[in-house]
Design a protein around this motif. Structure first.
Motif, short mmCIF file in Angstrom:
data_model
loop_
_atom_site.label_atom_id
_atom_site.label_comp_id
_atom_site.label_asym_id
_atom_site.label_seq_id
_atom_site.Cartn_x
_atom_site.Cartn_y
_atom_site.Cartn_z
N LEU A 83 53.29 44.90 30.92
CA LEU A 83 53.36 44.01 29.76
C LEU A 83 52.00 43.88 29.10
CD1 LEU A 83 54.57 41.93 27.85
CD2 LEU A 83 54.40 40.23 29.70
N ASP A 86 51.29 47.00 27.20
CA ASP A 86 52.08 47.03 25.96
C ASP A 86 51.54 46.03 24.95
OD1 ASP A 86 53.66 49.03 27.04
OD2 ASP A 86 55.40 47.74 27.40
N ASP A 87 51.15 44.85 25.41
CA ASP A 87 50.54 43.87 24.51
C ASP A 87 49.24 44.42 23.91
OD1 ASP A 87 52.53 42.00 24.82
OD2 ASP A 87 51.36 40.65 26.10
N ALA A 119 56.95 45.84 23.97
CA ALA A 119 56.31 44.68 24.61
C ALA A 119 57.34 43.60 24.95
CB ALA A 119 55.20 44.12 23.72
#
Length: 135
Positions: A83, A86-87, A119
């Motif tokens: 995460l 992806d962020d 995300a």
């Protein structure tokens, strides 16, 4: 002797991590809604949204720092790492908005949407690991 609660390296329970995740996610959820509303209001002129993009970056960065320190273990820790990665891609997209032109805006939009969807999916994987509902 020192109690286990005073040792930050002690893994947190799934319930503790879940509660911390929800608390950390609340400002991100609000910022995401604000960003989506700004995109709608801009009526295709996303180049005018650099200040909103910067505000969203601050919230995402704070969230990522917070969730990395929650004490998650196992699959939740692995999914939190995904995460955050992806962020970071979304943050890079948002930070690049100010360098876009009318000629590159459509490609920026397409990439930003795809990266945002990834995300959100990564966040939902973390939520599932922690026994929380999807976003």
């Amino acid at each position: 002797s020192s109690s286990a609660a005073s040792k930050p390296a002690t893994p947190a329970s799934t319930a503790q991590v879940g509660q911390a995740f929800l608390s950390a996610a609340a400002p991100v959820d609000a910022a995401y809604k604000t960003w989506k509303a700004a995109l709608t209001a801009a009526n295709g002129n996303v180049l005018s949204l650099t200040s909103q993009a910067s505000s969203y970056v601050v919230v995402l960065t704070t969230f990522d720092t917070t969730i990395q320190g929650m004490g998650a273990t196992g699959q939740a820790a692995a999914d939190i790492a995904k995460l955050v990665a992806d962020d970071n891609t979304v943050i890079s997209d948002l930070n690049s908005l100010s360098s876009q032109t009318t000629g590159t805006e459509a490609a920026w939009d397409t990439k930003g949407i795809a990266d945002g969807v990834a995300a959100i999916a990564a966040g939902d994987a973390v939520r599932a690991d922690l026994g929380l509902p999807a976003s």
